[in-house]
Structures are given as structure tokens and as C-alpha cells.
Design an enzyme around this catalytic site. Structure first.
Site, PDB file in Angstrom:
ATOM      1  N   TYR A   1      34.171  10.409  26.958  1.00 43.32           N
ATOM      2  CA  TYR A   1      32.763  10.780  26.768  1.00 43.32           C
ATOM      3  C   TYR A   1      31.880   9.543  26.765  1.00 43.32           C
ATOM      4  O   TYR A   1      32.330   8.438  26.460  1.00 43.32           O
ATOM      5  CB  TYR A   1      32.585  11.495  25.429  1.00 43.32           C
ATOM      6  CG  TYR A   1      33.111  12.908  25.416  1.00 43.32           C
ATOM      7  CD1 TYR A   1      32.400  13.936  26.013  1.00 43.32           C
ATOM      8  CD2 TYR A   1      34.315  13.206  24.803  1.00 43.32           C
ATOM      9  CE1 TYR A   1      32.878  15.237  25.993  1.00 43.32           C
ATOM     10  CE2 TYR A   1      34.802  14.502  24.775  1.00 43.32           C
ATOM     11  CZ  TYR A   1      34.075  15.511  25.369  1.00 43.32           C
ATOM     12  OH  TYR A   1      34.539  16.797  25.353  1.00 43.32           O
TER      13      TYR A   1
ATOM     14  N   GLN B   1      43.640  21.810  29.805  1.00 42.74           N
ATOM     15  CA  GLN B   1      42.614  22.096  30.814  1.00 42.74           C
ATOM     16  C   GLN B   1      42.317  23.602  30.959  1.00 42.74           C
ATOM     17  O   GLN B   1      41.162  23.998  31.077  1.00 42.74           O
ATOM     18  CB  GLN B   1      43.064  21.540  32.159  1.00 42.74           C
ATOM     19  CG  GLN B   1      41.939  20.942  32.939  1.00 42.74           C
ATOM     20  CD  GLN B   1      42.430  19.987  34.014  1.00 42.74           C
ATOM     21  OE1 GLN B   1      43.629  19.878  34.258  1.00 42.74           O
ATOM     22  NE2 GLN B   1      41.519  19.311  34.655  1.00 42.74           N
TER      23      GLN B   1
ATOM     24  N   ASP C   1      39.865  24.902  28.304  1.00 38.64           N
ATOM     25  CA  ASP C   1      38.652  24.123  28.100  1.00 38.64           C
ATOM     26  C   ASP C   1      37.390  24.941  28.397  1.00 38.64           C
ATOM     27  O   ASP C   1      36.859  24.941  29.506  1.00 38.64           O
ATOM     28  CB  ASP C   1      38.716  22.873  28.990  1.00 38.64           C
ATOM     29  CG  ASP C   1      37.570  21.922  28.739  1.00 38.64           C
ATOM     30  OD1 ASP C   1      36.632  22.290  28.004  1.00 38.64           O
ATOM     31  OD2 ASP C   1      37.596  20.819  29.290  1.00 38.64           O
TER      32      ASP C   1
ATOM     33  N   SER D   1      34.120  23.125  29.526  1.00 42.33           N
ATOM     34  CA  SER D   1      34.041  22.829  30.961  1.00 42.33           C
ATOM     35  C   SER D   1      33.726  24.072  31.776  1.00 42.33           C
ATOM     36  O   SER D   1      32.921  24.024  32.704  1.00 42.33           O
ATOM     37  CB  SER D   1      35.364  22.240  31.472  1.00 42.33           C
ATOM     38  OG  SER D   1      35.505  20.943  30.990  1.00 42.33           O
TER      39      SER D   1
ATOM     40  N   ARG E   1      40.363  16.764  26.041  1.00 38.15           N
ATOM     41  CA  ARG E   1      40.188  16.744  27.491  1.00 38.15           C
ATOM     42  C   ARG E   1      41.464  16.207  28.126  1.00 38.15           C
ATOM     43  O   ARG E   1      41.485  15.134  28.711  1.00 38.15           O
ATOM     44  CB  ARG E   1      38.982  15.879  27.835  1.00 38.15           C
ATOM     45  CG  ARG E   1      37.755  16.622  28.266  1.00 38.15           C
ATOM     46  CD  ARG E   1      37.061  17.389  27.174  1.00 38.15           C
ATOM     47  NE  ARG E   1      36.209  18.437  27.738  1.00 38.15           N
ATOM     48  CZ  ARG E   1      34.991  18.244  28.202  1.00 38.15           C
ATOM     49  NH1 ARG E   1      34.459  17.058  28.175  1.00 38.15           N
ATOM     50  NH2 ARG E   1      34.302  19.251  28.707  1.00 38.15           N
TER      51      ARG E   1
HETATM   52  P1  NAD Z   1      28.933  15.810  28.753  1.00 38.61           P
HETATM   53  O1  NAD Z   1      28.456  17.203  28.929  1.00 38.61           O
HETATM   54  O2  NAD Z   1      29.376  15.351  27.428  1.00 38.61           O
HETATM   55  O3  NAD Z   1      27.792  14.805  29.275  1.00 38.61           O
HETATM   56  C1  NAD Z   1      27.274  14.893  30.555  1.00 38.61           C
HETATM   57  C2  NAD Z   1      27.271  13.581  31.245  1.00 38.61           C
HETATM   58  O4  NAD Z   1      26.143  12.814  30.839  1.00 38.61           O
HETATM   59  C3  NAD Z   1      28.483  12.683  31.039  1.00 38.61           C
HETATM   60  O5  NAD Z   1      29.072  12.418  32.272  1.00 38.61           O
HETATM   61  C4  NAD Z   1      27.883  11.434  30.407  1.00 38.61           C
HETATM   62  O6  NAD Z   1      28.541  10.253  30.813  1.00 38.61           O
HETATM   63  C5  NAD Z   1      26.483  11.471  30.944  1.00 38.61           C
HETATM   64  N1  NAD Z   1      25.528  10.623  30.214  1.00 38.61           N
HETATM   65  C6  NAD Z   1      25.434  10.408  28.885  1.00 38.61           C
HETATM   66  N2  NAD Z   1      24.421   9.557  28.639  1.00 38.61           N
HETATM   67  C7  NAD Z   1      23.847   9.242  29.831  1.00 38.61           C
HETATM   68  C8  NAD Z   1      22.776   8.411  30.226  1.00 38.61           C
HETATM   69  N3  NAD Z   1      22.064   7.705  29.341  1.00 38.61           N
HETATM   70  N4  NAD Z   1      22.488   8.324  31.551  1.00 38.61           N
HETATM   71  C9  NAD Z   1      23.204   9.009  32.471  1.00 38.61           C
HETATM   72  N5  NAD Z   1      24.235   9.809  32.154  1.00 38.61           N
HETATM   73  C10 NAD Z   1      24.565   9.920  30.851  1.00 38.61           C
HETATM   74  O7  NAD Z   1      30.105  15.515  29.775  1.00 38.61           O
HETATM   75  P2  NAD Z   1      31.286  16.463  30.218  1.00 38.61           P
HETATM   76  O8  NAD Z   1      30.898  17.211  31.419  1.00 38.61           O
HETATM   77  O9  NAD Z   1      31.716  17.250  29.057  1.00 38.61           O
HETATM   78  O10 NAD Z   1      32.392  15.394  30.630  1.00 38.61           O
HETATM   79  C11 NAD Z   1      32.776  14.314  29.781  1.00 38.61           C
HETATM   80  C12 NAD Z   1      34.068  13.660  30.277  1.00 38.61           C
HETATM   81  O11 NAD Z   1      35.186  14.479  30.067  1.00 38.61           O
HETATM   82  C13 NAD Z   1      34.077  13.354  31.756  1.00 38.61           C
HETATM   83  O12 NAD Z   1      34.828  12.153  31.934  1.00 38.61           O
HETATM   84  C14 NAD Z   1      34.855  14.478  32.368  1.00 38.61           C
HETATM   85  O13 NAD Z   1      35.425  14.159  33.622  1.00 38.61           O
HETATM   86  C15 NAD Z   1      35.907  14.607  31.302  1.00 38.61           C
HETATM   87  N6  NAD Z   1      36.557  15.907  31.340  1.00 38.61           N
HETATM   88  C16 NAD Z   1      37.938  15.954  31.373  1.00 38.61           C
HETATM   89  C17 NAD Z   1      38.600  17.173  31.388  1.00 38.61           C
HETATM   90  C18 NAD Z   1      40.084  17.237  31.432  1.00 38.61           C
HETATM   91  O14 NAD Z   1      40.722  16.263  31.688  1.00 38.61           O
HETATM   92  N7  NAD Z   1      40.674  18.355  31.120  1.00 38.61           N
HETATM   93  C19 NAD Z   1      37.864  18.351  31.362  1.00 38.61           C
HETATM   94  C20 NAD Z   1      36.458  18.266  31.323  1.00 38.61           C
HETATM   95  C21 NAD Z   1      35.815  17.028  31.302  1.00 38.61           C
END
Ligand code: NAD
Length: 399
Positions: free
Chosen positions: A235, A133, A136, A139, A128
């Protein structure tokens, strides 16, 4: 270099790994493309549209596998162990396969791929980082899932989302609670907001608050110890049972007030935490809807059943709380889901192919993170650790 595109065989899958625009982009960089006839049809891309961009069409899948140095898929055998089984026979040593592999779920199909001598890149292991990006796929597909979850909720709820002031009276706006505000959750918030709902959100990673607010949600403040809730990769970490029990208790009031709850809370490689108990469901308003995007990993709601509609309470299946657990929701928006995936794949291919060959340079972070099998074995360090592959044969069979 020849890249092959095959028809997706996972039941209900409608997406295709590469769309005609992707063929054009690859050809411009010297990568030729062969497409299995009909591969794009369910996503709305016919054979002629591929041919027009310069792709060659092949009548059967075996021919695509036989000719191509690289196979482009959405779900490789790893993420499609039943219907994709036959592909194992078609794989050739040294061939490269790119797609979703579900590497943290089960070792067996990935070990089978490794044993065939193919080099597999798992797109869900993309780091990430800003550099990665554009590649990805997790995403791009999660974004679509969040959008469609909001629409499913709106279409299922026996009420409207926006407040309406009409000659026949005023109807209040629906209240939506989004639990888990990652990529899917943020898009669910934004879509519900655009439809006029009043949206609240919660995530255990405190850093998410600002993002959720910026797309229009009120962030719930729960008195939970969340300072260690985020790992270095950004994560969520798995928390213990007492944490989840406390979370359920603190969220009971907010869930009881919601007409719609959309849950997306997952922890990579783990079963999804149960955040909504049957008792919490029983306190929700009549006709309320839960869309559980964590259904594939067991669900965030105790009553969720993957790919089924459950109606809890009510009489004769009416008037209760409807719980939807779609597992392959991005496939229900196959045109845009395929276009975005195809962009991710083209960016990735152009990154890993140099001088007509696939690079496996471990000093490249993107390659090191995504290269799953090579030279007959599973090589990705984190996957080996999680699947317990270095602990000896008794513990190492995965599951
Ligand atoms: P994910 O699909 O892994 O999970 C979904 C969300 O559920 C997460 O935000 C997680 O914190 C939340 N979660 C887990 N347990 C929980 C609980 N008990 N109660 C409430 N919420 C809970 O997440 P994602 O969409 O893949 O994103 C993960 C991270 O990666 C985020 O910080 C996102 O901003 C980041 N990200 C970065 C990039 C990049 O920089 N290129 C791209 C995509 C995502």
C-alpha cells in the site's frame, strides 16, 4: 452450520452478500443458508431463485440473526453505524459476522459489536496475498468502482471519448488522467482506453508504472522522492504536506490538459490526500469532469463533496468543471458487484469453517488478519494500534 443472509440497510445500498449461486456452493460443502425475504431483490435476485438453490427463506431479520451461526453482510454495523444500529440488539454471543467493517475509521461501532460478544471478520483486512486473492472483496468492488467511474465520466463529459473521423468532420479523442493506479485506477484506465480515450496515469508507487502501461496508459514521470512511497503490504504510505504540495505543482500541467480526471488515491486508515486544488480545477477546459473515488475519505480534489455534483466555474452551473464524488459506486452495479462479493465470501467461509465450526486459529494468516472482534474485545492488532486502543482510556476512544 447455518449461514444467514440479511437485507442490506445502508441508504442506497443495492447489493446482497450472497447470490443464489453462492447458496449452491455452500450447500455442496454442507453449509445451509437462510435468507431474509427480499434480501436479493435490489440486486436482481428474487426469493424464488434462492429457494431453487436450496436456501430457506425467513420472513424477518430477527429470525435470521436468531438462527444463524454465521451472518453474511456487505456492510456490518461497523460500516453502517446509523441504519445498522438495530442489528446490535439481534447479535448473539459467539455468533460470527462477516462483511465490511471500516475498522480503521471509527472504534465506536466496532466496540459495540465486540460488546455483544460476536466474532467479526472484516473483509477489508484480507491480506493481499495470492492465497487470499479469491477472497479479496476490496479488490472485486474496487474493480467495479473503477469501471463505473469511467462510464460516469464519459456520460457526463459534453464530448465523446474516441476520435471520430466522419463526413461532418473529425473530432479528437478525449484526454483522461487517472491519479492512483491501484485496482480501481487500473480498471478506470482500461475502461477509458476501451472507450477510445487517450489515457495518462500517475501513482506514487513506482512499481505501478508497468501495470498502468500494460492496460494502455502513458505513465507520468514526476520528479518526486517516491522510493519510500510503498509499505510492506504493497500500500501507499502517507506522505507529508510538502510532498503533496510538490505533487500538486508538478501535476498542474497534466490536470490542465485533461478533459477527464479520475482520482482514486488513498492511504489506508488516513484522510485522502488533496492532489487537485481549486486553482488547478480553474485551469481545466470548460466542461471537464472529475470523478473523485476518494470522496468517502475526504476526496482527492479540494472541491469534492461526497455524493454531490459540484460545478466549479462556468455560468449559472453550465460550462464549468463538473466534480462527482460518488461514495458507494459499486452499489450502482449491484448484480455483478453482488456476484463477485458472493464468490469472495464463499471462498472465505469455506476457508474458515472446518468440521461445522468457525476456526479462529491465529497461525492462519488470513484469519489473523481479518478477525476483528472475538470474546468481547477488538482483537486485531493493527486496528488496536491505529485506533489507539492500547494507549489508555483518554486517547483510546477512537474517532
Ligand atoms: P488503494 O485503493 O489503497 O489506493 C489506490 C492507489 O492510490 C494506490 O495504488 C496508491 O499507491 C495510490 N496513491 C496513494 N497516494 C497517492 C498519491 N499521492 N498520488 C498518486 N497515487 C497515490 O490501492 P489498491 O487498489 O487497494 O491496491 C494497493 C496495492 O495492493 C497494490 O499494490 C495492488 O496491486 C495490491 N493488491 C494486491 C492483491 C493481491 O496480491 N492479491 C490484490 C489487490 C491489490
Amino acid at each position: 452450520m447455518l449461514a444467514g443472509v440479511v437485507t442490506e440497510t445502508f441508504p442506497g445500498e443495492r447489493r446482497v452478500a450472497l447470490v443464489p449461486a453462492g447458496v449452491k456452493a455452500l450447500k455442496a460443502k454442507g453449509i445451509e443458508v437462510v435468507v431474509e425475504k427480499g434480501a436479493g431483490l435490489r440486486a436482481g435476485f428474487d426469493d424464488e431463485s434462492y429457494a431453487k438453490e436450496g436456501a430457506r427463506l425467513a420472513t424477518d431479520r430477527a429470525a435470521v440473526f436468531a438462527e444463524s451461526q454465521v451472518i453474511c453482510q456487505l456492510r456490518t454495523l461497523g460500516a453502517n453505524p446509523r441504519a445498522g444500529r438495530g442489528d446490535a440488539e439481534l447479535m448473539r454471543p459467539g455468533q460470527t459476522i462477516i462483511g465490511f467493517c471500516e475498522p480503521l475509521t471509527s472504534a465506536e461501532p466496532i466496540e459495540l459489536m465486540a460488546s455483544r460478544g460476536v466474532r467479526t471478520f472484516a473483509v477489508e483486512l484480507m491480506p493481499r496475498t495470492t492465497r487470499a486473492q479469491s477472497m479479496d472483496a476490496l479488490s472485486s468492488q474496487a474493480m467495479i468502482a473503477g469501471y463505473k467511474a469511467a462510464l460516469l465520466a464519459a456520460a457526463t463529459l459534453p464530448r465523446m471519448f474516441p476520435m471520430m473521423m466522419t463526413a461532418a468532420g473529425t473530432v479528437p479523442a478525449a484526454h483522461v488522467l487517472v491519479i492512483g493506479a491501484g485496482v480501481a485506477g487500473l480498471q478506470a484506465i482500461a475502461t477509458c482506453k476501451r472507450l477510445g480515450a487517450v489515457v495518462s496515469a500517475y501513482d506514487i508507487r513506482p512499481a505501478v508504472r508497468e501495470e498502468a502501461e500494460s492496460v494502455g496508459a502513458r505513465f507520468l514521470q514526476l520528479d518526486l522522492p517516491t522510493t519510500n512511497a510503498e509499505d510492506r503490504g504493497g500500500y501507499a504510505r502517507a506522505m507529508d504536506d510538502s510532498f503533496y504540495r510538490a505533487q500538486r505543482e508538478l501535476m498542474t500541467g497534466a490536470v490542465a490538459k485533461a478533459d477527464v480526471v479520475i482520482t482514486t488515491a488513498v492511504v489506508p486508515g488516513k484522510k485522502a490526500p488533496v492532489l487537485i486544488s481549486a486553482d488547478m480545477v480553474s485551469r481545466m477546459p470548460r466542461g471537464a469532469v472529475i470523478v473523485d473515488l476518494a470522496a468517502e475519505r475526504g476526496g482527492n480534489c479540494e472541491l469534492t463533496r461526497a455524493d454531490e455534483t459540484v460545478v466549479a466555474g462556468g455560468e449559472g452551473g453550465e460550462g464549468g468543471v463538473t466534480i462527482l464524488g460518488p461514495t458507494n459506486i459499486a452499489a450502482s452495479v449491484p448484480d455483478h458487484a453482488s456476484r463477485l462479493y458472493s464468490r469472495n465470501l464463499v471462498a472465505f467461509l469455506l476457508h474458515i469453517v472446518k468440521d461445522g465450526a468457525v476456526r479462529t486459529d491465529p497461525s492462519d494468516e488470513i484469519i489473523q488478519s481479518t478477525l476483528l472482534t472475538d470474546g468481547g474485545r477488538i482483537v486485531q492488532r493493527r486496528v488496536r494500534e491505529i485506533l489507539g486502543l492500547d494507549r489508555g482510556p483518554a486517547e483510546g476512544s477512537g474517532g
